[in-house]
Design a protein around this motif. Structure first.
Motif, short mmCIF file in Angstrom:
data_model
loop_
_atom_site.label_atom_id
_atom_site.label_comp_id
_atom_site.label_asym_id
_atom_site.label_seq_id
_atom_site.Cartn_x
_atom_site.Cartn_y
_atom_site.Cartn_z
N ILE A 61 43.63 39.33 50.78
CA ILE A 61 42.22 38.94 50.87
C ILE A 61 41.38 40.05 51.48
O ILE A 61 40.32 40.41 50.96
N LEU A 62 41.84 40.60 52.58
CA LEU A 62 41.08 41.65 53.27
C LEU A 62 40.87 42.86 52.37
O LEU A 62 39.80 43.47 52.35
N LEU A 63 41.89 43.21 51.61
CA LEU A 63 41.79 44.35 50.69
C LEU A 63 40.77 44.07 49.60
O LEU A 63 39.93 44.92 49.27
N ALA A 64 40.82 42.87 49.03
CA ALA A 64 39.91 42.52 47.94
C ALA A 64 38.46 42.45 48.41
O ALA A 64 37.53 42.71 47.63
N MET A 65 38.23 42.12 49.65
CA MET A 65 36.87 41.97 50.17
C MET A 65 36.10 43.29 50.17
O MET A 65 34.86 43.27 50.17
N HIS A 66 36.80 44.41 50.16
CA HIS A 66 36.11 45.71 50.15
C HIS A 66 35.22 45.87 48.92
O HIS A 66 34.19 46.56 48.98
N ASP A 67 35.61 45.27 47.81
CA ASP A 67 34.87 45.44 46.56
C ASP A 67 34.23 44.14 46.08
O ASP A 67 33.94 43.99 44.89
N ALA A 68 34.04 43.18 46.99
CA ALA A 68 33.49 41.88 46.60
C ALA A 68 32.20 41.59 47.35
O ALA A 68 31.93 42.15 48.42
N ASP A 69 31.40 40.71 46.78
CA ASP A 69 30.15 40.29 47.41
C ASP A 69 30.30 39.01 48.20
O ASP A 69 29.51 38.74 49.10
N VAL A 70 31.30 38.20 47.84
CA VAL A 70 31.49 36.92 48.52
C VAL A 70 32.93 36.47 48.39
O VAL A 70 33.61 36.75 47.39
N CYS A 121 30.68 41.62 52.85
CA CYS A 121 31.14 40.56 51.95
C CYS A 121 30.84 39.22 52.62
O CYS A 121 31.34 38.93 53.71
N GLU A 122 30.00 38.42 51.98
CA GLU A 122 29.69 37.11 52.54
C GLU A 122 30.91 36.19 52.46
O GLU A 122 31.78 36.36 51.60
N VAL A 123 30.95 35.21 53.35
CA VAL A 123 32.06 34.25 53.38
C VAL A 123 31.48 32.84 53.32
O VAL A 123 30.77 32.41 54.23
N VAL A 124 31.77 32.15 52.23
CA VAL A 124 31.35 30.76 52.07
C VAL A 124 32.53 29.87 52.46
O VAL A 124 33.61 29.96 51.87
N ILE A 125 32.32 29.04 53.47
CA ILE A 125 33.38 28.15 53.96
C ILE A 125 32.98 26.70 53.66
O ILE A 125 32.00 26.19 54.20
N ASP A 126 33.75 26.08 52.79
CA ASP A 126 33.50 24.69 52.40
C ASP A 126 34.27 23.78 53.36
O ASP A 126 35.49 23.74 53.36
N LEU A 170 24.45 28.11 45.46
CA LEU A 170 25.11 29.29 46.02
C LEU A 170 25.55 30.24 44.91
O LEU A 170 25.46 31.46 45.05
N ALA A 171 26.01 29.68 43.81
CA ALA A 171 26.43 30.53 42.69
C ALA A 171 25.28 31.38 42.18
O ALA A 171 25.47 32.53 41.76
N GLN A 172 24.07 30.83 42.21
CA GLN A 172 22.90 31.60 41.79
C GLN A 172 22.71 32.84 42.68
O GLN A 172 22.25 33.89 42.24
N ARG A 173 23.10 32.70 43.93
CA ARG A 173 22.98 33.80 44.88
C ARG A 173 23.87 34.98 44.48
O ARG A 173 23.57 36.13 44.80
N TYR A 174 24.95 34.67 43.74
CA TYR A 174 25.91 35.72 43.39
C TYR A 174 25.90 36.04 41.90
O TYR A 174 26.89 36.52 41.36
N ARG A 175 24.78 35.78 41.26
CA ARG A 175 24.66 36.07 39.83
C ARG A 175 24.95 37.54 39.55
O ARG A 175 24.37 38.44 40.15
N GLY A 176 25.87 37.77 38.62
CA GLY A 176 26.21 39.12 38.20
C GLY A 176 26.99 39.92 39.23
O GLY A 176 27.22 41.12 39.03
N ILE A 186 28.39 31.38 55.53
CA ILE A 186 27.66 30.22 55.00
C ILE A 186 28.59 29.02 55.02
O ILE A 186 29.68 29.07 54.45
N ILE A 187 28.17 27.94 55.67
CA ILE A 187 29.00 26.74 55.80
C ILE A 187 28.45 25.63 54.89
O ILE A 187 27.27 25.29 54.94
#
Length: 361
Positions: A139-148, A179-184, A91-97, A208-209
């Motif tokens: 969290i909601l505020l930060a998600m505006h400028d994040a990919d995941v 912004c994608e959401v990875v839920i572990d 999953l980390a590869q998916r968010y490279r850079g 993504i679960i």
């Protein structure tokens, strides 16, 4: 002390801090089902030798199909991995850079794998003063400028399960701001499978679960996990995975585990019972305890300055707890206890009682 980043390796721990390990050790630093693997796994073990001479199925069959039936999803929604650790790395590869939000305190592998892919990490801290609840607005505020956004539900190390409505708000917002959401959900099966967000992931391409077989089924030596997501996401993840990344023995064991209904039910009851008893005991001795729903809990002594001494003194007595020095936001003041068999939990209470009596007078 140069302590290990993870639990479940007591010999390495004693070596690092320069202590001679006692003859008898109980390792509460790991949080695997104390019952051991299901009997069905033991029963098929001799026959698994036949799998050694054949290449495994490249898609993780028959385990992938068993997962699909278990969650009532399509096999196209699933990728099987060599433990959740491999899947976290993929999953980390998916968010490279790119830019990722990580909510602390939480599992250290999220940041470790993201840093390896030059991902910019935005840290947000759940506060001890608010019982480590998710700081939703931040969290909601930060998600505006994040990919995941990475979330652990229930969280490790606190065991706290985020409010479902809060998670639904986060998921809906992720769809709006891309912004994608990875839920572990490595520990959700110790609570209630009905609380899983897998059905939500089927309706939302950006969710993504991540699931692990290690904890519930006590098979950390095998390494087996899976991701459930939109088929397009699954295809993209699979493109970065090694060929034959899951061995033939692991997938057969996984199938047997998913069929062990009574085993799971017993594990849930045992975990809840021992956690509740330990929580009452610790609170009775002036400790602060997280509102855990998982097969572990985290506590802080009445005086946080005692934590390191308590940790070391218990090590000398053969009791290994999980330190919190590498959990951001816990400042080493907390200790985690994995639920074990009742007799082992009794030993821990006896040792803690002895320590509290000696140090609280």
């Amino acid at each position: 002390m140069g302590l290990p980043e993870h639990g479940a390796n007591p010999n390495s721990l004693y070596e690092k801090i320069g202590l001679v390990p006692p003859r008898d050790i109980i390792d509460f630093s790991e949080n695997v089902n104390p019952a051991g693997p299901p009997q069905s796994v033991i029963d098929i073990w001799p026959a698994l030798v036949n799998k050694l001479s054949a290449y495994p199925n490249p898609t993780g069959e028959p385990f992938r199909t068993a997962v699909a039936h278990y969650h009532d999803v399509s096999t196209e929604n699933i990728i099987v991995g060599n433990g959740a650790a491999e899947l976290i790395a993929l999953l980390a590869q998916r968010y490279r850079g790119k830019r990722a939000i990580v909510i602390h305190p939480t599992f250290s592998e999220y940041e470790a794998t993201l840093r390896a892919t030059d991902c910019e990490i935005v840290r947000i801290s759940a506060k001890e003063t608010s019982n480590f609840d998710l700081p939703i607005q931040e969290i909601l505020l930060a998600m505006h400028d994040a990919d995941v956004l990475y979330l652990c539900t229930p969280n490790n190390p606190t065991g706290v399960l985020p409010n479902r409505k809060d998670l639904e708000v986060i998921v809906a917002h992720g769809g709006k701001v891309n912004c994608e959401v990875v839920i572990d959900e490595a520990f959700i099966d110790f609570v209630d499978e009905k609380l899983s967000f897998i059905p939500v992931a089927l309706l939302n391409q950006h969710v993504i679960i991540l699931r692990s077989m290690t904890k519930m089924y006590a098979i950390p030596g095998i390494r087996l996990g899976y991701v459930v997501a939109n088929p397009l996401v699954i295809t993209e993840i699979r493109e970065t995975a090694p060929q034959w990344n899951v061995n033939g023995i692991a997938v057969e064991i996984g199938v047997a585990c998913l069929r062990a209904l009574e085993y799971r039910e017993q594990a849930i009851v045992h975990s809840r019972t021992e956690r509740q008893k330990m929580t009452k005991f610790l609170q009775g001795n002036g400790c602060t305890v997280t509102d855990s729903v998982a097969n572990f809990l985290t506590f802080k002594p009445q005086n946080a300055q005692w934590t390191e001494q308590l940790y070391t003194d218990l090590l000398k007595r053969g009791i290994v707890l999980r330190h919190s020095k590498n959990f951001i936001g816990m400042n080493g003041s907390w200790l985690r206890i994995g639920m074990k068999k009742s007799v082992e939990m009794t030993v821990l209470k006896e040792e803690l009682t002895r320590w509290f009596k000696a140090n609280l007078q």
